[in-house]
Design a protein around this motif. Structure first.
Motif, mmCIF file in Angstrom:
data_model
loop_
_atom_site.group_PDB
_atom_site.id
_atom_site.type_symbol
_atom_site.label_atom_id
_atom_site.label_comp_id
_atom_site.label_asym_id
_atom_site.label_seq_id
_atom_site.Cartn_x
_atom_site.Cartn_y
_atom_site.Cartn_z
ATOM 1 N N THR A 172 60.793 35.566 109.227
ATOM 2 C CA THR A 172 60.387 35.539 110.626
ATOM 3 C C THR A 172 60.101 36.917 111.202
ATOM 4 O O THR A 172 59.519 37.026 112.280
ATOM 5 N N LEU A 173 60.472 37.981 110.501
ATOM 6 C CA LEU A 173 60.200 39.337 110.977
ATOM 7 C C LEU A 173 58.855 39.882 110.487
ATOM 8 O O LEU A 173 58.463 40.974 110.870
ATOM 9 N N ARG A 174 58.143 39.130 109.668
ATOM 10 C CA ARG A 174 56.824 39.568 109.202
ATOM 11 C C ARG A 174 55.800 39.505 110.336
ATOM 12 O O ARG A 174 55.909 38.684 111.253
ATOM 13 N N VAL B 293 59.404 37.740 95.360
ATOM 14 C CA VAL B 293 59.356 37.312 96.758
ATOM 15 C C VAL B 293 58.523 38.351 97.510
ATOM 16 O O VAL B 293 58.763 39.555 97.403
ATOM 17 N N LEU B 294 57.541 37.848 98.255
ATOM 18 C CA LEU B 294 56.622 38.708 98.995
ATOM 19 C C LEU B 294 57.167 39.019 100.381
ATOM 20 O O LEU B 294 57.720 38.152 101.054
ATOM 21 N N GLY B 295 56.987 40.261 100.798
ATOM 22 C CA GLY B 295 57.405 40.666 102.129
ATOM 23 C C GLY B 295 56.671 41.912 102.565
ATOM 24 O O GLY B 295 55.626 42.263 102.003
ATOM 25 N N GLY C 181 57.237 32.032 96.639
ATOM 26 C CA GLY C 181 57.866 33.313 96.957
ATOM 27 C C GLY C 181 57.351 33.918 98.257
ATOM 28 O O GLY C 181 57.695 35.019 98.612
ATOM 29 N N ASP C 182 56.530 33.166 98.970
ATOM 30 C CA ASP C 182 55.924 33.645 100.217
ATOM 31 C C ASP C 182 56.231 32.648 101.330
ATOM 32 O O ASP C 182 55.659 31.565 101.371
ATOM 33 N N PHE C 183 57.119 33.031 102.231
ATOM 34 C CA PHE C 183 57.537 32.132 103.301
ATOM 35 C C PHE C 183 56.380 31.689 104.168
ATOM 36 O O PHE C 183 56.352 30.542 104.638
ATOM 37 N N LEU C 184 55.390 32.552 104.386
ATOM 38 C CA LEU C 184 54.270 32.206 105.256
ATOM 39 C C LEU C 184 53.191 31.403 104.555
ATOM 40 O O LEU C 184 52.310 30.848 105.207
ATOM 41 N N ASN C 185 53.235 31.317 103.240
ATOM 42 C CA ASN C 185 52.292 30.535 102.438
ATOM 43 C C ASN C 185 53.047 29.792 101.331
ATOM 44 O O ASN C 185 52.916 30.136 100.162
#
Length: 136
Positions: free
Chosen positions: A17-19, A64-66, A131-135
Motif C-alpha cells: 500500500t506504500l507503493r 517480490v517486486l517493490g 510477487g507483485d501486489f499491484l498486479n
C-alpha cells in the motif's frame, strides 16, 4: 526510551500500500518527502491479508517486486512504523517486524534497506504468485 540514530542515508523497500501506484493514499501521506530510488526486488513470498499484503522473506523463494526510497528523516521512519503498527525492535504479537535486508534494484545494484516483514502465521492467506501486489 532511546531513539535510534538516523543514518545519513536510510532506504526503505515498500511492496504494498506504500507503493506510488497504490490507490490507498498511504504513499502520499507517508513517503511524500522521500526520494524515489527505483524499482527493486527481494527474495520472498507475498500473501494477501486483506486490502494489504504480507511479505515472508525467504532466500529460496521467488522475487517480490517493490520500490526503494531514500528517507528524509528519522521522524519519517517513525511515522512509517506507526502506519505499519510496528515498534523497533518489534514485539512477537505485532503483525510486522522492521529489519534491514539487501534489496536488488532494477539497475542491478544491491543496497541495504529497511523492510516490513510479516511475522504472523500465513495459513489461510492467499498467495500472490506474481510477487507483485499491484498486479497479482
Amino acid at each position: 526510551m532511546l531513539r535510534p540514530i538516523f543514518m545519513q542515508t536510510e532506504y526503505i523497500f515498500v511492496y504494498g500500500t506504500l507503493r506510488r501506484a497504490c490507490t490507498t493514499g498511504a504513499h502520499q501521506t507517508y513517503l511524500a518527502n522521500a526520494e524515489f530510488v527505483g524499482s527493486a526486488n527481494v527474495r520472498g513470498s507475498l500473501y494477501r491479508v486483506s486490502y494489504y499484503p504480507a511479505l515472508v522473506l525467504d532466500d529460496a523463494a521467488g522475487w517480490v517486486l517493490g520500490e526503494v526510497y531514500r528517507l528524509s528523516s528519522n521522524e519519517q521512519l517513525q511515522r512509517l512504523d506507526a502506519y505499519e503498527e510496528c515498534t523497533y525492535p518489534s514485539q512477537p504479537d505485532q503483525e510486522y517486524q522492521r529489519k534491514q535486508i539487501t534489496v536488488v534494484t532494477d539497475k542491478g545494484t544491491s543496497l541495504m534497506a529497511w523492510i516490513y516483514s510479516y511475522q504472523h502465521p500465513i495459513a489461510g492467506l492467499e498467495k500472490i504468485s506474481s510477487g507483485d501486489f499491484l498486479n497479482p
